[in-house]
Scaffold this active site. Structure first.
Site, PDB file in Angstrom:
ATOM      1  N   CYS A   1       0.770  -1.158   0.231  1.00  0.00           N
ATOM      2  CA  CYS A   1       0.000   0.018  -0.117  1.00  0.00           C
ATOM      3  C   CYS A   1       1.062   1.324  -0.040  1.00  0.00           C
ATOM      4  O   CYS A   1       0.515   2.140  -0.293  1.00  0.00           O
ATOM      5  CB  CYS A   1      -0.752  -0.125   1.158  1.00  0.00           C
ATOM      6  SG  CYS A   1      -0.122   0.257   2.558  1.00  0.00           S
TER       7      CYS A   1
ATOM      8  N   GLN B   1      -6.750  13.734   2.571  1.00  0.00           N
ATOM      9  CA  GLN B   1      -8.055  13.945   3.224  1.00  0.00           C
ATOM     10  C   GLN B   1      -8.049  13.255   4.502  1.00  0.00           C
ATOM     11  O   GLN B   1      -7.918  13.944   5.551  1.00  0.00           O
ATOM     12  CB  GLN B   1      -9.129  13.080   2.305  1.00  0.00           C
ATOM     13  CG  GLN B   1      -9.680  14.012   1.189  1.00  0.00           C
ATOM     14  CD  GLN B   1     -10.541  13.499   0.130  1.00  0.00           C
ATOM     15  OE1 GLN B   1     -11.252  12.635   0.761  1.00  0.00           O
ATOM     16  NE2 GLN B   1     -10.586  13.767  -1.063  1.00  0.00           N
TER      17      GLN B   1
ATOM     18  N   GLY C   1      15.957  -9.061  -0.557  1.00  0.00           N
ATOM     19  CA  GLY C   1      15.102  -7.710  -0.325  1.00  0.00           C
ATOM     20  C   GLY C   1      13.881  -8.194   0.476  1.00  0.00           C
ATOM     21  O   GLY C   1      13.136  -7.405   1.001  1.00  0.00           O
TER      22      GLY C   1
ATOM     23  N   ALA D   1       5.500  -5.144  -9.632  1.00  0.00           N
ATOM     24  CA  ALA D   1       5.308  -4.567  -8.370  1.00  0.00           C
ATOM     25  C   ALA D   1       5.828  -3.064  -8.541  1.00  0.00           C
ATOM     26  O   ALA D   1       5.681  -2.359  -9.597  1.00  0.00           O
ATOM     27  CB  ALA D   1       6.867  -5.087  -7.661  1.00  0.00           C
TER      28      ALA D   1
ATOM     29  N   ARG E   1     -20.075   3.831   1.736  1.00  0.00           N
ATOM     30  CA  ARG E   1     -20.485   5.058   1.057  1.00  0.00           C
ATOM     31  C   ARG E   1     -21.405   4.696   0.061  1.00  0.00           C
ATOM     32  O   ARG E   1     -21.381   4.159  -0.942  1.00  0.00           O
ATOM     33  CB  ARG E   1     -19.147   5.337   0.334  1.00  0.00           C
ATOM     34  CG  ARG E   1     -19.121   7.019  -0.085  1.00  0.00           C
ATOM     35  CD  ARG E   1     -17.605   7.179  -0.659  1.00  0.00           C
ATOM     36  NE  ARG E   1     -17.003   8.543  -0.402  1.00  0.00           N
ATOM     37  CZ  ARG E   1     -15.983   9.042  -0.771  1.00  0.00           C
ATOM     38  NH1 ARG E   1     -14.917   8.197  -1.036  1.00  0.00           N
ATOM     39  NH2 ARG E   1     -15.740  10.405  -0.686  1.00  0.00           N
TER      40      ARG E   1
ATOM     41  N   LEU F   1     -13.290  12.533   9.237  1.00  0.00           N
ATOM     42  CA  LEU F   1     -12.943  11.278   8.489  1.00  0.00           C
ATOM     43  C   LEU F   1     -11.995  11.571   7.354  1.00  0.00           C
ATOM     44  O   LEU F   1     -11.562  10.646   6.682  1.00  0.00           O
ATOM     45  CB  LEU F   1     -14.282  10.451   8.146  1.00  0.00           C
ATOM     46  CG  LEU F   1     -15.487  10.357   8.886  1.00  0.00           C
ATOM     47  CD1 LEU F   1     -16.556   9.672   8.341  1.00  0.00           C
ATOM     48  CD2 LEU F   1     -15.016   9.612  10.061  1.00  0.00           C
TER      49      LEU F   1
ATOM     50  N   GLU G   1     -20.818  11.070  -0.715  1.00  0.00           N
ATOM     51  CA  GLU G   1     -21.798   9.921  -0.687  1.00  0.00           C
ATOM     52  C   GLU G   1     -22.495   9.792  -2.128  1.00  0.00           C
ATOM     53  O   GLU G   1     -22.235   8.626  -2.880  1.00  0.00           O
ATOM     54  CB  GLU G   1     -22.986  10.087   0.210  1.00  0.00           C
ATOM     55  CG  GLU G   1     -22.812   9.990   1.652  1.00  0.00           C
ATOM     56  CD  GLU G   1     -22.373   8.591   2.296  1.00  0.00           C
ATOM     57  OE1 GLU G   1     -23.205   7.617   1.784  1.00  0.00           O
ATOM     58  OE2 GLU G   1     -21.452   8.274   2.910  1.00  0.00           O
TER      59      GLU G   1
END
Length: 1321
Positions: free
Chosen positions: A39, A103, A257, A336, A885, A1011, A1217
């Site tokens: 991530c 955000q 690695g 990757a 959402r 949020l 939303e």
């Protein structure tokens, strides 16, 4: 760190992250999100000195995978080492914040580090380098939609005189057709001021530590040995030393690695007592070109270094000699992210003799025993030979996502011809992801030696390779039919590439491929996104100090980018704190026979194991079960938890708990199974108008159909996190957590502990993303952790790992929609009967409200005089699905757009025409009899059609489709009528408490939850107008009230501010030129209260389900979106070319925040409708539990051109939303492109394309000779062809067409007529 030889492990740290809250290190900027390097949240910069080249190399790395022992001699920079609000912030941090690129902020430190590392290597990067640094380098964000993040990086690029839209050399603001900007009045496009940015000065960056340079140049290298509790890490000093270690420890893995071994240890429970790391051995770290035409690549180099070396060789050598190198480069581009490529070694294997040569051929790649290596051998180098003139080499690949995704199928193919001919001299074909190892089609290749490279050869090759490479029906990963189709589709692509190459060598001798086939040769390019964001300018007469309407930066943005925004896991360690690890069920429906915790309790550090017996209050509260008792009802249900002194100890102990089960029938997994067993959570919800049955008798046509919409994972970057602190008196407890509904957490915890609610305080300042996933689930998890804290009497830190979070908390409800539509031949719909079924899971959660929302919003933008909609939530043995959402609207309205599109197809009309025909046109009543005005809807629709140049572009797409057989373009436009609020009135109330302190600062306490949507920022803007004049001049601090908690849809504090101003008015009137602080001091002297409450009773909404009518919603938000895609019919890949969004947003309080919400929601919706795919086994086991298995969009998936316009009209609340559904414009654009392909192939014009439109779905719906050939061979082998473990279904995606057998055989001959492909009957 000390080694066995008492040597220090020397690492230079600029910042850091301590996972277990060490008292020695308190640097928490680097975020832990997935734990598997997928991530980018934990990205740091690693710097190393090369003693040979005398150069310092900076590269990004994922901290969660880097072994600490591998960093000996390296300098590590985390986000704290880049800049801080306590000292000075770095330009990267400043620009990401001021360009509105944060955000929730949890991914922001990783984004900063990726851009910062790029700038350390390239101070003036090109735009494509920015895109690569963020998209290709595996930095994920599920909030922003990426556009502002890329834009912040582009501010460091060399300035251009024009924006060069699409490379035209023209500015997008000067387009002649006026499709975007012309005729707009009083519209602004500037969301930030570049003049505010501090310049980047590379000379001010921290220097590389001289001590590490001296260490690197020390000729007396020694073996390093690091001893841990259970393992030993050894770093050899020389190659001979390495060989000696390998002989002594033959089973010890070689770690370069840690990109493959690390996840296996963490997630697959692998254990190795000894690790050997040859990282840094000079004998394994160079690339050389030998005189005999072979590239010598030493196996210690990282993939990123290999990439650079290959680029250099390609630039230096003739093109005909570097075909293999270019094929490798193409593959490396998608392999990757940069963090992984900078860690992973070049070869994908670790062993071979240092003295002998082993060919990289089929037996070796298939791991045949006779070709494999001995345990004491290692790979020292890989030789890559030059290619020759009559030699062609290509790498081919297809994955769920364009970048950073494991291949569904990949291939490496090579052919050599007899000089001057197209006669095959040598042929090699290797396939990956079709078996446990790389598979060679060796028998097929042997049979084709001596054949001409022509269409008949291709036909035989496809049949033979399908016969040779068999994928069993139950193969891991499923998608069997699709993968077998890809095997021959990629072979066909290789065939075309080689034919094209032969033609370029000798056009007279070798005919070229058909012009219509040219587009099949290349993959979609990665473009740097561009676009415009437009919003209403503020009134020129508005006071300059009034911030309302201006694009103000998010209140916490700078803290996000410096890593100083505090999240739950960043909070300091508390004395005697324990870590909690869950024990989850492995069965979907079973009786618990016994739970054996003895082995777990015996492990070091373990304090206790908590089960249902330890719950002092209600263990089953309102249908939600905290700890499973007597039976389990889904895989992933919490049976118990382990409390230990470290998370590692708790996690290890949780694995040792032994639970004996006895399965219970029925086990219900799918909606279809629930319908069969009549298994539901609630009664049916229904609305109806007109006489549906009567209307069906008087229409020209009736169609019926089904639409499947699969679920979606929230994938918030901060997993569910709770810190529970038991107090010493009165059974009080404080919980710090990330939630959208603190009141529910308080309620559930109080019920579980059997104490009054006033004993429970919930504190929530911010959370790293939520999207509905932190509405109901934190209440259950809060109760679980509170019970553990209550039993142990010690603080509990409960941070879910990504895999556990995905398993336990579930996500969006999958939906099955059934429709029956009656319509006239002119496209007017007269009657609709729609049924919705959602998979609610095993407990109620929010399923009833989700079904209510689906039913009430089921018309979308269309008036159908005779309309009936029914909805039910199915009870199954899956984890309970929850709020997400859009709250059901994104699933349910896809069904509406699907049947509108089907009607258009039946009437031979464009979908947009049928939509406009049936759209609400005047003040009307909904099917549940609520009056509304559709004028803003019509305006958004009209402006989207006009300013997106929809009709012009549609003609251009049709022209493109005529010229291209294997690639098709599609356009779609969708309208939206989104209801805001909740039909139950008391949910809409809100309260605020405002304090003014004696120094003039203001504290606003309320029940809202930050949020990432910028709630606090907007409140400060509004209060700055109501209370004081300048947002910058006085501190306005906002916090959540710890005792008075409200779940508020809207927050109204203006009356509190107005009350305060009324009290201050006499003082201000007496001293109009005074300062704010003077007025406050005077008020205090006069005993004037400086505190006031504001209360909003809420919109008085209601819904009578008995009558099917009510005033359900206070108002609506309208919008429209147009998207254009290009689809590769040969592989199923697609590319989003352009999106235009027009959103009803009134006069936006903060356009930057609102546009960010719209863009973020759209990209999240696009992912939902295209690539985000949850996969379960038939037994209810979730397979998709990491970013490796579940793909959310990256930078490379967002539109190449992205235009967002806020249209001034109604109330703007709820844009985040509403915008989710607009992502369906991409789904229906794909539908349009696939329909074009099917028309050209002579297939049925009406077909079902369910959601998500994955590459598998797209490819198998674009039926052609290859899909038919695969089905023929599967039938001959007696194989069912395709077993998909996609969520809730174990059947084929592709439609089962009724065709006669002889028509299938005709497809085999179609290869002989490539110039004029005939459609299949």
């Amino acid at each position: 760190y000390k080694t066995q030889e008492n040597m220090l492990l020397v690492i230079s740290m600029q910042g850091g992250k301590c996972r277990n809250q060490s008292s020695l290190v308190r640097l928490t900027g680097t975020k832990y999100s997935c734990g598997g390097g997928g991530c980018g949240a934990c990205t740091v910069m690693v710097s190393r000195y090369n003693s040979t080249t005398k150069a310092i190399h900076h590269y990004p790395a994922t901290a969660c995978l880097v072994p600490i022992c591998s960093l000996y001699g390296a300098a590590v920079t985390t986000v704290e080492g880049v800049g801080s609000i306590k000292t000075r912030i770095h330009p990267v941090q400043e620009r990401l914040a001021k360009c509105h690129g944060t955000q929730c902020g949890f991914c922001s430190p990783g984004m900063v580090m990726s851009i910062y590392t790029l700038l350390r290597n390239h101070p003036e990067p090109a735009p494509e380098q920015i895109t690569k640094a963020l998209g290709v380098e595996r930095n994920l964000c599920h909030c922003t939609g990426y556009r502002p993040i890329v834009e912040s990086g582009k501010t460091f690029c060399v300035e251009s005189t024009v924006c060069e839209l699409k490379g035209s050399g023209k500015c997008c603001m000067d387009q002649e057709d006026g499709s975007l900007v012309n005729r707009w009045e009083k519209m602004c496009t500037k969301l930030y001021d570049e003049d505010e940015f501090q310049p980047l000065d590379p000379s001010q960056e921290p220097i590389f530590p001289p001590e590490l340079i001296r260490m690197a140049e020390d000729p007396n290298k020694r073996r390093l040995t690091f001893q841990g509790e259970r393992t030993t890490w050894i770093t050899p000093a020389t190659l001979n030393d390495l060989l000696e270690l390998k002989a002594n420890f033959p089973k010890a893995p070689l770690v370069m690695g840690n990109t493959e071994l690390g996840p296996s240890i963490k997630f697959k429970n692998e254990f190795h007592p000894v690790f050997i790391s040859p990282l840094g051995l000079p004998e394994l770290h160079f690339v050389n070109t030998t005189d005999d035409g072979k590239g010598d690549n030493r196996c210690g180099i990282q993939l990123a270094q290999l990439n650079d070396a290959l680029h250099f060789i390609v630039s230096e050598q003739p093109k005909e000699k570097t075909k293999t190198y270019r094929a490798l480069l193409k593959h490396l581009r998608t392999l990757a992210g940069a963090q992984i490529r900078n860690m992973a070694p070049a070869p994908s294997f670790h062993h071979t003799s240092h003295l002998s040569l082993i060919p990289l051929n089929g037996p070796f790649l298939e791991r045949s025993p006779e070709a494999d290596l001995k345990s004491e051998e290692i790979v020292s180098s890989v030789y890559i030979p030059y290619s020759t003139q009559w030699h062609f080499v290509f790498g081919l690949r297809m994955a769920q996502r364009q970048e950073n995704a494991f291949a569904i199928v990949n291939a490496g193919m090579s052919v050599k011809f007899e000089d001057g001919t197209n006669t095959i001299k040598k042929l090699q074909m290797f396939y990956g992801s079709v078996g446990p190892t790389t598979v060679s089609a060796s028998q097929t290749c042997k049979q084709l030696i001596g054949r001409q490279w022509d269409d008949q050869m291709l036909s035989d090759a496809c049949r033979w390779v399908l016969d040779e490479i068999y994928i069993p029906p139950a193969a891991e990963g499923g998608m069997v039919e699709y993968r077998r189709t890809l095997i021959i589709s990629l072979l066909f692509k290789f065939y075309l590439k080689v034919r094209r190459g032969l033609n370029q060598m000798d056009p007279q001798k070798f005919p070229d491929i058909p012009e219509k086939f040219m587009s099949a040769l290349e993959d979609f390019p990665i473009e740097t996104p561009q676009g415009i964001q437009m919003f209403q300018c503020v009134d020129p007469h508005q006071p300059p100090q009034d911030p309302v309407g201006h694009p103000v930066m998010h209140q916490s943005a700078i803290k996000h980018t410096t890593g100083e925004a505090v999240y739950i896991d960043d909070m300091p360690c508390i004395d005697q704190e324990l870590f909690l690890a869950p024990i989850t069920s492995t069965r979907a429906h079973a009786k618990i026979i016994s739970i054996d915790i003895s082995e777990a309790l015996a492990l070091p550090g373990v304090v206790d194991v908590i089960t249902a017996e330890d719950v002092p209050g209600d263990n089953n509260y309102q249908g939600e079960i905290f700890y499973a008792q007597n039976e389990v009802i889904c895989v992933g249900q919490i049976v118990g938890t382990v409390a230990a002194d470290t998370y590692a100890h708790a996690r290890e102990a949780a694995k040792k708990v032994k639970i004996a089960y006895e399965d219970i029938e029925p086990r219900i997994i799918t909606i279809e199974q629930a319908l069969k067993h009549n298994s539901f959570l609630f009664d049916e919800k229904k609305i109806e108008q007109g006489n549906v049955e009567q209307a069906f008798k008087y229409v020209d046509q009736i169609i019926e159909g089904e639409v499947h919409v699969e679920g979606q994972e929230h994938f918030y970057m901060e997993t569910s996190s709770i810190l529970a602190l038991p107090k010493e008196e009165d059974k009080e407890m404080v919980l710090h957590l990330g939630t959208q509904y603190p009141t529910r957490v308080q309620e559930y915890v109080a019920a579980a502990l059997n104490v009054p609610r006033n004993r429970i305080a919930c504190r929530m300042k911010r959370t790293g993303g939520a999207f509905g996933g932190k509405v109901a689930k934190p209440a259950v998890l809060g109760a679980v952790s509170a019970v553990a804290a209550n039993k142990t009497g010690r603080p509990i830190r409960f941070i879910l790992e990504r895999g556990d979070d995905m398993l336990i908390t579930a996500g969006r409800h999958p939906l099955l929609g059934k429709y029956k539509i009656g319509f006239m031949n002119n496209g007017v719909i007269k009657a609709a009967d729609v049924e919705y079924y959602v998979n609610g899971g095993c407990t109620p959660d929010e399923s009833e409200m989700v079904v209510e929302f689906i039913v009430l919003k089921s018309e979308n933008a269309y008036y159908i005089p005779n309309f009936r909609c029914r909805g039910r939530a199915c009870k199954t043995n899956l984890p309970s699905n929850t709020a997400f959402r859009g709250f059901g609207f994104p699933q349910g309205t896809v069904v509406v757009e699907a049947y509108i599109t089907a009607v258009a197809s039946q009437c031979n009309l464009p979908p947009e025409e049928v939509k406009e025909i049936n759209m609400y046109k005047r003040i009307s009543k909904t099917a549940f009899k609520q009056t509304f005005n559709p004028e803003p809807l019509r305006r958004c629709w009209k402006e989207c059609l006009e300013k997106s140049s929809f009709y012009t572009r549609k003609l251009a797409a049709e022209e493109f489709n005529k010229k291209n057989y294997w690639k098709k373009r599609g356009l779609a436009i969708v309208p939206m009528k989104f209801c805001i609020g909740i039909p139950t009135a008391y949910y809409n109330q809100a309260a605020t408490l405002v304090h003014i302190y004696l120094d003039g600062s203001v504290l606003v306490t309320h029940g809202g939850c930050e949020l990432g949507q910028g709630l606090y920022t907007k409140m400060i803007q509004v209060r700055s107008v109501s209370v004081f004049s300048n947002i910058e001049e006085y501190a306005c601090y906002i916090q959540l009230n710890n005792f008075f908690l409200r779940n508020a849809i809207t927050l109204n504090a203006q009356n509190a501010c107005q009350t305060l101003m009324a009290r201050l008015h006499p003082i201000i009137r007496k001293n109009p030129k005074g300062k704010w602080e003077d007025w406050i001091a005077k008020a205090f002297e006069k005993s004037i209260s400086l505190s006031a409450t504001g209360y909003f009773k809420g919109y008085q909404t209601n819904m009578d389900w008995e009558k099917g009518e009510g005033n359900a919603y206070p108002y609506y938000v309208y919008g429209a979106a147009c998207s254009e895609v290009e689809v590769n019919c040969l592989t199923g890949a697609h590319k989003l070319l352009r999106t235009d969004i027009f959103m009803d947003a009134a006069f936006s309080i903060n356009p930057a925040l609102d546009i960010g919400q719209v863009e973020g929601a759209f990209i999240q919706g696009m992912g939902f409708y295209t690539i985000e795919e949850l996969k379960y086994s038939p037994e209810g086991v979730l397979y998709s539990r990491s970013p490796d298995d579940y793909k959310i969009p990256t930078v490379t998936e967002i539109p190449e051109e992205f235009y967002v316009t806020l249209v001034r009209s109604q109330n703007p609340i709820g844009l985040g939303e509403a915008g989710m559904f607009l992502g369906s414009s991409v789904l229906f654009a794909i539908y349009d492109a696939v329909a074009a392909a099917r028309r050209e192939r002579g297939l049925a014009k009406t077909f079902v394309l369910s959601s998500p439109a994955t590459p598998e779905m797209i490819r198998m719906t674009c039926v052609d000779q290859f899909t038919d050939m695969e089905r023929l061979f599967s039938k001959e082998k007696g194989s069912p062809g395709h077993v998909s473990y996609s969520i809730f279904f174990c059947v084929s995606y592709s439609e089962r067409r009724q065709r006669e057998t002889e028509s299938v055989f005709k497809c085999l001959d179609s290869f002989n007529n490539l110039d004029c492909p005939e459609p299949n009957p």
